[in-house]
Each structure stands twice: as C-alpha cells, then as structure tokens.
Design an enzyme around this catalytic site. Structure first.
Site, PDB file in Angstrom:
ATOM      1  CG  HIS A  11      -0.255  -0.240   2.522  1.00  0.00           C
ATOM      2  ND1 HIS A  11       0.398   0.737   3.219  1.00  0.00           N
ATOM      3  CD2 HIS A  11      -0.119  -1.372   3.247  1.00  0.00           C
ATOM      4  CE1 HIS A  11       0.907   0.237   4.332  1.00  0.00           C
ATOM      5  NE2 HIS A  11       0.618  -1.060   4.369  1.00  0.00           N
ATOM      6  N   GLY A 291       5.261   0.622   9.585  1.00  0.00           N
ATOM      7  CA  GLY A 291       4.007   1.257   9.967  1.00  0.00           C
ATOM      8  C   GLY A 291       3.801   1.362  11.461  1.00  0.00           C
ATOM      9  CG  ASP A 319       4.434  -0.750   3.165  1.00  0.00           C
ATOM     10  OD1 ASP A 319       5.165  -0.945   4.148  1.00  0.00           O
ATOM     11  OD2 ASP A 319       3.773  -1.651   2.627  1.00  0.00           O
ATOM     12  NE  ARG A 401       2.239  11.475  12.533  1.00  0.00           N
ATOM     13  CZ  ARG A 401       1.546  10.355  12.702  1.00  0.00           C
ATOM     14  NH1 ARG A 401       0.468  10.134  11.975  1.00  0.00           N
ATOM     15  NH2 ARG A 401       1.915   9.461  13.604  1.00  0.00           N
TER      16      ARG A 401
END
Length: 561
Positions: A11, A291, A319, A401
């Site tokens: 992902h 993660g 990832d 973020r």
C-alpha cells in the site's frame, strides 16, 4: 549514482529519487491520483506502479529514465514463501510474488527508455531500515522495523554503521504485531491497513482491563523476537460493522477498553524489543521505521523507558518510506552513503508567481501583503479571531503527517474547536488534533518526549497549568502530539505563530492535515482551491498570497490584488 526508489507491492505506493547521495524528491502516488493510499493492499493490485510519482521525481531532477543508474524496488520476490507455509490465509498471495518478479518489465513499460536490467530488488524490511538509519543524521545507529509484513517476516532488528546493515534478528510470519493491530482495526469497524491511527486515538478513552489476558497471547520470546497472532477479539467486544457510527457511549465501553488493552500491550512489547537491541549494540541512537513506528504513543515510551539516548523515526515510516529506503540502500551499496534527508518537505512546490497565476485563472480575489511581517500579522489576526486557516506553503510533505506545508490551522484556546475541526474534516469526534509550538517555547509547555520534535511522531504531556489555556490541543489523556517549529526552517510559519503569540499569549496553534475525510492531503493549488470552496475555512494562505472567504464569495468583478 542516480537511483529511483519505488514502493508498489502493498500500500501507499510512492517514488523517491537520490542523486549523488542527496535526497532530491519523494512523493506518494495518492497526491497525484487523488485516491487515498494510492490503492488497497490486496494481491490483485500489486502490479500497480506509482507512475505519476515516478515521472514527477525524474522531472524534478531533469532526468530521463535512461539517465538512471538503478531503480530500487522495495520488495524481493526471491525471499517469499507460499502463504500456507507462513501460516497466512490468503489464497491469492502468490500474485504478489508473480507481479514483483515481473516488475522490471512493468517499470520499463511505465518509464520508456529504462533498461529492465537496472532494476534491483531490495528486501522490504531492509528498505524500511534504510529509510530510518540512512536518512537520519546518524552514521551509526541501532534500527528497529515493525509492520504488518514483508516477504516472509514482520520485523527486523539490527544496526547500521557507515551505510552497512548488520541484521540481528528478524521475526518470521505469521507472528506480526502489525497484523494484530490491523486485525483489531477491522474488528472495531475501521478500514484495515488505513485507520490504525484511529485505534490509537480511541485507546485513550478506555482502560486496559484485558491486558493480563493479552500478555499471554502477545509476548516477547527473549531472543529479540516475539509471538503475536490475532485472537478472536469478540471474546472481549463484539465486532462492529464497517459502516457503523461510533457513538460517544462506545468511546468508553468495551471497544475502547479493548483498544486500550492492545495499545498498552503493544507498547510493552516494543519497549522490550528495543531494550534487547540495546543489549546487543550499546548504541546511543535508535532509528525506527515500519508502519508500527507511526504509533507515537509507543515511540514516546521507547524514548522514556529504554537506554537509548535518542530515538529518530522516519517521518514516512509506513510503506511509502520504503521507496526512499530502497534508493538509499542501493546508493550505499554503490559506495555513496547519503546525506541525512533535509526534512519531510520533499514533494511538489510552486513559485509565488505560479500561485498567483493559479488564483487569477480561477478568478479568485486575493491579496499579497507587502512584507513578511504584514503577511504574518494578517494571518495571525484571523487565527486570533478564531478563524480557520488553510495553509499551503512550500514543498508538500512526504508521509502521512501535515507539517506546516499543507495544514489546517486554528486557535488552541477554544475547546469547541476540536469538534469544529472534526466537523470540517468529516472525522470521528474522538480523534484529537495536534499543536504546533514555537521551538523556543516548547519546553515550557510539553514534557515526557523528545524536544525538539519536528515530525509529530511522539506524544508529550501537557503541563497542567497549560491544559485550560490550550484545550483544543489536549487529548483526553492529557497529552498532545506536537510539532516544534523553527524560525530558520519554516520562517513564514514561525513568524505567523509568533504574531499569534503576541496577540494571545499562546505560542501554539492547532494543526491538522489539509484534507477532508477519505481524501488524500491537498498537494497542488487546484486541490487547495477545491477544499477552500467546499469547506468552512476562513482564510486560504497560498505562499505569500491570501484569499479571504468573505471576499471570495462576496461577488465582484474578478481577481484583485
């Protein structure tokens, strides 16, 4: 060397470019395609490449595919095993291996002129490890990687010295702390491999009443590894439907208690794993990625409760960061240990004139203050008046973020602003928002985590005498996930917060990502204008230019300056 890194298998597909040991560019595919996380992490999507991100990275450096010395792909199909041998239940998992084996051909098709022989496979967790240790400011560090899974493992413990990795331990599947947390995320009705941060937020509303039972199920093995397989969560709390509304009553019921218990056990195990690494290396610094390293509550416990003097976490720890790590590792293998990454602002940017052209093309009235001080004063006036500001400035962030380049800003002194911002973004009301603080004032207000804290990857305790002054910034457990802002790195943002401080006495503003629910973070000017036109935001800052909502929707003859 000119190395393009690519993440594609699971992902958050992404691309990154490292040229002669310098990180030039990095971006996630979602910022171009406008599809959250780029794709779903299912075997059938493993062939999809971050084509738009790859092309942009090359354009940013003025390179053609044939100019590359290598393409580093953050998955090595030679390391895989059949799912049933790994104890996984996924009858289509073999597609990932098949697609990865064919990745050189896929890449050559997507980037005409690329020689498929230039593609190099980098093991998934090595790419994560490199994204931490080789991107950090430290030439020597221990490294801890934890996520859902790689080719056949879910964890790597090791150390880097001058670009060379020594692997100390790797935990093979099916044991995976990341997969346990993903399983809980799904059980609680959230989107797996996407919404794990919601579980962390919900945990603060519960009590760890199932912790003792979980200690029997999830535990370190004493050799740097662990045992962790997802139990039947329904023994503690019933499964929630994916589209169910999480009521305020549920925030403090068994679902919250289960989230709290799992979060607490995760933290305990991570602290033990980090202590084990330190026993092997004696290093001063621990670097982290994967993660699980986005769990800022756990990161702070590692910082407080292990012998490491410093903990550095890759801002794109998921990832997406493996594209950067793969490129850094191939560069290091070629004899070029990269310089530390310059920060998380590695994506697209537009000049002041380009931004003005976008605004004129959209027939949006805007002003451009004559000086930096006037700009800061104008924005601070809106914030001090309890307005919400959409902030678009400089290069976009790499990673999940918002760090003051694509942010929503608000006043921290009004408790109602938490519900207000969650309504603006269409989010669950139990989710916190984060404070930005002037770096020179951070220690007055925040403790219990490293300072400075530039990437919102740790939580800090808010001083009791500040909690009523900045209630929007304070989570239910008395903590906040902070970003320290420095005058020399983000002068426009720093000046704005300082002007706000002069008006309110608060060296803090609220920051949340510039997007609405289910959509990627804003990246280009069109994205910013679309959000501004559809969300109740009072001011849009686009570099030096300001767009006031009242003027934009008041009518008139077109754009003004």
């Amino acid at each position: 060397m000119r190395v393009l890194g690519v993440n594609a298998i699971y992902h958050d597909p992404s691309a990154a470019l490292v040229v002669d040991g310098t990180v030039v560019a990095a971006a996630e595919e979602e910022r171009f395609s406008r599809r959250k996380h780029g794709k779903r992490p299912v075997p059938f999507s493993a062939w999809e490449l971050p084509e738009l991100a790859m092309r942009w990275c090359l354009e940013e450096a003025g390179l053609r595919p044939q100019d590359l010395d290598a393409v580093a792909y953050s998955f090595d199909p030679a390391l895989t095993k059949p799912a049933e041998e790994l104890g996984l239940h996924d009858p289509w998992d073999h597609l990932r291996t098949t697609y990865a084996q064919r990745a050189p051909g896929f890449l050559a098709s997507a980037l005409p002129g690329l020689d498929p022989a230039q593609v190099r496979f980098v093991p998934h967790h090595v790419a994560h490890a490199a994204s931490a240790a080789l991107a950090s400011p430290h030439r020597r560090s221990s490294v801890l990687v934890l996520d859902g899974r790689g080719e056949r493992a879910s964890h790597l413990a090791g150390r880097y010295v001058d670009g060379r990795l020594e692997v100390l331990m790797s935990q093979e599947l099916p044991h995976s702390l990341g997969l346990v947390y993903e399983s809980l995320t799904e059980h609680l009705g959230f989107l797996r491999s996407s919404d794990e941060y919601k579980v962390m937020a919900l945990a603060s509303y519960g009590t760890p009443r199932y912790l003792e039972e979980l200690r029997e199920i999830i535990r370190p093995t004493g050799d740097g590894g662990f045992q962790a397989e997802a139990p039947d969560w329904s023994r503690w709390a019933p499964r929630r439907a994916a589209d169910a509304t999480l009521s305020e009553e549920s925030w403090r019921g068994p679902h919250a208690d289960l989230a709290c218990s799992v979060q607490a056990r995760l933290e305990e195990v991570l602290v033990e794993l980090a202590r084990w690494i330190h026993e092997q290396t004696g290093d001063r610094v621990l670097t982290m990625a994967g993660g699980t390293a986005l769990n800022c509550v756990a990161n702070s416990r590692i910082w407080r409760e292990t012998p490491f003097e410093e903990v550095w976490v890759q801002p794109a720890a998921g990832d997406a960061g493996t594209s950067l790590g793969a490129a850094l590792q191939v560069s290091a293998d070629g004899g070029e240990v990269a310089d530390p990454m310059p920060g998380a602002a590695l994506g697209r940017q537009w000049s002041d004139d380009d931004l003005a052209a976008w605004l004129r093309s959209a027939a949006v009235p805007f002003t451009t203050p004559a000086s930096a001080d006037e700009h800061a004063a104008a924005v601070a006036d809106v914030l001090a008046g309890n307005g919400v500001v959409a902030w678009f400035d400089g290069r976009s962030e790499f990673g999940p973020r918002a760090l003051g380049h694509r942010s929503l800003l608000a006043h921290p002194g009004h408790a109602a602003n938490l519900e207000r911002l969650n309504d603006v973004k269409g989010r669950e009301q139990f989710r916190p928002v984060a404070p930005m603080v002037l770096a020179e004032h951070a220690a007055e207000i925040f403790s219990g985590g490293p300072l400075p804290s530039d990437y919102m990857l740790f939580v800090h305790t808010v001083a009791p005498d500040w909690r009523d002054r900045i209630p929007t910034a304070v989570h239910v457990d008395g903590t906040a996930r902070i970003q320290t802002v420095h005058a020399d790195r983000q002068p426009r943002l720093h000046a704005t917060i300082d002007a706000f401080r002069q008006r309110t006495g608060l060296p803090v503003v609220i920051n949340t990502s510039l997007n609405t629910a289910g959509r990627p973070m804003v990246d280009d000017p069109r994205d910013a204008l679309e959000l501004f036109g559809s969300a109740p935001v009072d001011l849009l800052v686009m570099g030096p230019h300001l767009v006031h909502r009242g003027r934009m929707f008041a009518g008139g003859d077109g754009p003004q300056r």
